[in-house]
Design a protein around this motif. Structure first.
Motif, PDB file in Angstrom:
ATOM      1  N   TYR A   1       0.830  -1.202   0.000  1.00  4.91           N
ATOM      2  CA  TYR A   1       0.000   0.000   0.000  1.00  4.91           C
ATOM      3  C   TYR A   1       0.868   1.257   0.000  1.00  4.91           C
ATOM      4  O   TYR A   1       0.396   2.348  -0.314  1.00  4.91           O
ATOM      5  N   PHE A   2       2.148   1.100   0.332  1.00  5.88           N
ATOM      6  CA  PHE A   2       3.055   2.242   0.402  1.00  5.88           C
ATOM      7  C   PHE A   2       4.410   1.819  -0.155  1.00  5.88           C
ATOM      8  O   PHE A   2       4.915   0.751   0.173  1.00  5.88           O
ATOM      9  N   GLU A   3       4.970   2.679  -1.018  1.00  5.35           N
ATOM     10  CA  GLU A   3       6.292   2.390  -1.583  1.00  5.35           C
ATOM     11  C   GLU A   3       7.073   3.680  -1.738  1.00  5.35           C
ATOM     12  O   GLU A   3       6.506   4.735  -2.022  1.00  5.35           O
ATOM     13  N   ARG A   4       8.381   3.554  -1.534  1.00  6.48           N
ATOM     14  CA  ARG A   4       9.332   4.597  -1.880  1.00  6.48           C
ATOM     15  C   ARG A   4      10.641   3.883  -2.168  1.00  6.48           C
ATOM     16  O   ARG A   4      10.783   2.712  -1.812  1.00  6.48           O
ATOM     17  N   PRO A   5      11.594   4.514  -2.791  1.00  6.09           N
ATOM     18  CA  PRO A   5      12.844   3.809  -3.109  1.00  6.09           C
ATOM     19  C   PRO A   5      13.466   3.164  -1.858  1.00  6.09           C
ATOM     20  O   PRO A   5      13.639   3.824  -0.825  1.00  6.09           O
ATOM     21  N   GLY A   6      13.716   1.863  -1.942  1.00 11.76           N
ATOM     22  CA  GLY A   6      14.327   1.147  -0.829  1.00 11.76           C
ATOM     23  C   GLY A   6      13.376   0.704   0.266  1.00 11.76           C
ATOM     24  O   GLY A   6      13.808   0.135   1.271  1.00 11.76           O
ATOM     25  N   TYR A   7      12.054   0.914   0.087  1.00  7.88           N
ATOM     26  CA  TYR A   7      11.100   0.528   1.133  1.00  7.88           C
ATOM     27  C   TYR A   7       9.722   0.289   0.534  1.00  7.88           C
ATOM     28  O   TYR A   7       9.272   1.028  -0.338  1.00  7.88           O
ATOM     29  N   PHE A   8       9.066  -0.749   1.001  1.00  7.83           N
ATOM     30  CA  PHE A   8       7.652  -0.956   0.678  1.00  7.83           C
ATOM     31  C   PHE A   8       6.974  -1.543   1.906  1.00  7.83           C
ATOM     32  O   PHE A   8       7.619  -2.090   2.794  1.00  7.83           O
ATOM     33  N   GLU A   9       5.657  -1.391   1.950  1.00  9.05           N
ATOM     34  CA  GLU A   9       4.921  -1.779   3.147  1.00  9.05           C
ATOM     35  C   GLU A   9       3.529  -2.291   2.781  1.00  9.05           C
ATOM     36  O   GLU A   9       2.868  -1.757   1.902  1.00  9.05           O
ATOM     37  N   PHE A  10       3.129  -3.334   3.504  1.00  4.57           N
ATOM     38  CA  PHE A  10       1.790  -3.892   3.373  1.00  4.57           C
ATOM     39  C   PHE A  10       1.018  -3.625   4.658  1.00  4.57           C
ATOM     40  O   PHE A  10       1.604  -3.602   5.740  1.00  4.57           O
ATOM     41  N   ARG A  11      -0.277  -3.476   4.568  1.00  6.48           N
ATOM     42  CA  ARG A  11      -1.158  -3.507   5.739  1.00  6.48           C
ATOM     43  C   ARG A  11      -1.886  -4.834   5.671  1.00  6.48           C
ATOM     44  O   ARG A  11      -2.523  -5.149   4.669  1.00  6.48           O
ATOM     45  N   ILE A  12      -1.773  -5.594   6.772  1.00  4.05           N
ATOM     46  CA  ILE A  12      -2.330  -6.946   6.745  1.00  4.05           C
ATOM     47  C   ILE A  12      -3.058  -7.272   8.041  1.00  4.05           C
ATOM     48  O   ILE A  12      -2.799  -6.680   9.087  1.00  4.05           O
ATOM     49  N   GLY A  13      -3.929  -8.225   7.945  1.00  2.00           N
ATOM     50  CA  GLY A  13      -4.573  -8.790   9.118  1.00  2.00           C
ATOM     51  C   GLY A  13      -5.754  -7.994   9.638  1.00  2.00           C
ATOM     52  O   GLY A  13      -6.153  -6.976   9.091  1.00  2.00           O
ATOM     53  N   ASP A  14      -6.293  -8.496  10.737  1.00  2.00           N
ATOM     54  CA  ASP A  14      -7.496  -7.939  11.345  1.00  2.00           C
ATOM     55  C   ASP A  14      -7.319  -6.510  11.831  1.00  2.00           C
ATOM     56  O   ASP A  14      -8.266  -5.743  11.885  1.00  2.00           O
ATOM     57  N   TYR A  15      -6.107  -6.140  12.201  1.00  2.00           N
ATOM     58  CA  TYR A  15      -5.843  -4.808  12.741  1.00  2.00           C
ATOM     59  C   TYR A  15      -4.988  -3.961  11.810  1.00  2.00           C
ATOM     60  O   TYR A  15      -4.478  -2.926  12.213  1.00  2.00           O
ATOM     61  N   GLN A  16      -4.827  -4.423  10.571  1.00  2.00           N
ATOM     62  CA  GLN A  16      -4.056  -3.692   9.569  1.00  2.00           C
ATOM     63  C   GLN A  16      -2.645  -3.370  10.047  1.00  2.00           C
ATOM     64  O   GLN A  16      -2.131  -2.268   9.875  1.00  2.00           O
ATOM     65  N   HIS A  17      -2.000  -4.362  10.666  1.00  2.00           N
ATOM     66  CA  HIS A  17      -0.608  -4.205  11.076  1.00  2.00           C
ATOM     67  C   HIS A  17       0.248  -4.018   9.830  1.00  2.00           C
ATOM     68  O   HIS A  17      -0.109  -4.467   8.738  1.00  2.00           O
ATOM     69  N   GLU A  18       1.376  -3.379  10.003  1.00  2.00           N
ATOM     70  CA  GLU A  18       2.235  -3.095   8.862  1.00  2.00           C
ATOM     71  C   GLU A  18       3.421  -4.047   8.810  1.00  2.00           C
ATOM     72  O   GLU A  18       4.068  -4.298   9.826  1.00  2.00           O
ATOM     73  N   LEU A  19       3.675  -4.553   7.616  1.00  2.00           N
ATOM     74  CA  LEU A  19       4.857  -5.361   7.342  1.00  2.00           C
ATOM     75  C   LEU A  19       5.641  -4.608   6.282  1.00  2.00           C
ATOM     76  O   LEU A  19       5.153  -4.414   5.173  1.00  2.00           O
ATOM     77  N   GLY A  20       6.829  -4.148   6.667  1.00  2.00           N
ATOM     78  CA  GLY A  20       7.652  -3.375   5.750  1.00  2.00           C
ATOM     79  C   GLY A  20       8.927  -4.115   5.409  1.00  2.00           C
ATOM     80  O   GLY A  20       9.432  -4.904   6.207  1.00  2.00           O
ATOM     81  N   VAL A  21       9.446  -3.860   4.209  1.00  2.00           N
ATOM     82  CA  VAL A  21      10.719  -4.441   3.792  1.00  2.00           C
ATOM     83  C   VAL A  21      11.612  -3.309   3.309  1.00  2.00           C
ATOM     84  O   VAL A  21      11.221  -2.524   2.444  1.00  2.00           O
ATOM     85  N   ILE A  22      12.814  -3.263   3.894  1.00  2.00           N
ATOM     86  CA  ILE A  22      13.796  -2.227   3.591  1.00  2.00           C
ATOM     87  C   ILE A  22      14.952  -2.857   2.827  1.00  2.00           C
ATOM     88  O   ILE A  22      15.362  -3.981   3.126  1.00  2.00           O
ATOM     89  N   ASP A  23      15.485  -2.127   1.874  1.00  2.00           N
ATOM     90  CA  ASP A  23      16.683  -2.560   1.168  1.00  2.00           C
ATOM     91  C   ASP A  23      17.769  -2.854   2.200  1.00  2.00           C
ATOM     92  O   ASP A  23      18.033  -2.043   3.095  1.00  2.00           O
ATOM     93  N   ALA A  24      18.407  -4.020   2.099  1.00  2.00           N
ATOM     94  CA  ALA A  24      19.369  -4.483   3.101  1.00  2.00           C
ATOM     95  C   ALA A  24      20.565  -3.555   3.282  1.00  2.00           C
ATOM     96  O   ALA A  24      21.198  -3.570   4.340  1.00  2.00           O
ATOM     97  N   ARG A  25      20.855  -2.727   2.311  1.00  2.00           N
ATOM     98  CA  ARG A  25      21.994  -1.811   2.490  1.00  2.00           C
ATOM     99  C   ARG A  25      21.747  -0.803   3.603  1.00  2.00           C
ATOM    100  O   ARG A  25      22.674  -0.172   4.084  1.00  2.00           O
ATOM    101  N   TYR A  26      20.491  -0.660   4.047  1.00  2.00           N
ATOM    102  CA  TYR A  26      20.165   0.254   5.137  1.00  2.00           C
ATOM    103  C   TYR A  26      20.041  -0.460   6.487  1.00  2.00           C
ATOM    104  O   TYR A  26      19.723   0.159   7.492  1.00  2.00           O
ATOM    105  N   ALA A  27      20.282  -1.755   6.508  1.00  2.00           N
ATOM    106  CA  ALA A  27      20.151  -2.542   7.746  1.00  2.00           C
ATOM    107  C   ALA A  27      21.258  -2.170   8.725  1.00  2.00           C
ATOM    108  O   ALA A  27      22.413  -2.008   8.334  1.00  2.00           O
TER     109      ALA A  27
END
Length: 130
Positions: free
Chosen positions: A31-57
């Motif tokens: 539902y949300f994207e920008r360079p190096g990051y994207f995010e989903f809203r999932i589940g009963d409470y619309q919790h967020e699951l985001g994935v960041i480009d590993a170079r920023y870890a």
């Protein structure tokens, strides 16, 4: 104090492959994207699951580990089978932790630990809120 999980963040060296993999697994687009990051809203409470480009870890990761977030699922065996079918690797098998608490854990193709669980307390809270 802590009121609820807001965002869980994973990292991936191949960010575009991770977006495709999680989109396939979850069955929805981010539902949300920008360079190096994207995010989903999932589940009963619309919790967020985001994935960041590993170079920023923070720090260097050489093997899966750390904290495990366990996502409630209605069918643990089917969800585990789907994750494995998509290329995740079993980290912990299905384990009964107590009556009404059953878990399994995988490592996604990007090295992140993803926990799944059936949890009677989760269902009780959900029922109370409806």
């Amino acid at each position: 104090m802590l009121r609820g999980m807001a965002t869980v963040t994973y990292y991936a060296e191949d960010h575009e492959a991770a977006k495709a993999w999680y989109t396939e697994f979850l069955g929805i687009e981010p539902y949300f994207e920008r360079p190096g990051y994207f995010e989903f809203r999932i589940g009963d409470y619309q919790h967020e699951l985001g994935v960041i480009d590993a170079r920023y870890a923070p720090g260097q990761r050489t093997e899966p580990g750390g904290e495990i977030v366990r996502w409630h699922v209605d069918d643990l065996e089917a969800t585990l089978a789907r994750l494995l079918e998509l290329g995740a690797k079993e980290f912990e098998p299905i384990i009964e932790r107590g009556p009404g608490f059953v878990t399994a854990t995988v490592v996604d193709p990007f090295g992140n630990v993803l926990g799944i669980m059936t949890n009677v307390h989760y269902l009780d809270v959900l029922k109370e809120r409806s």
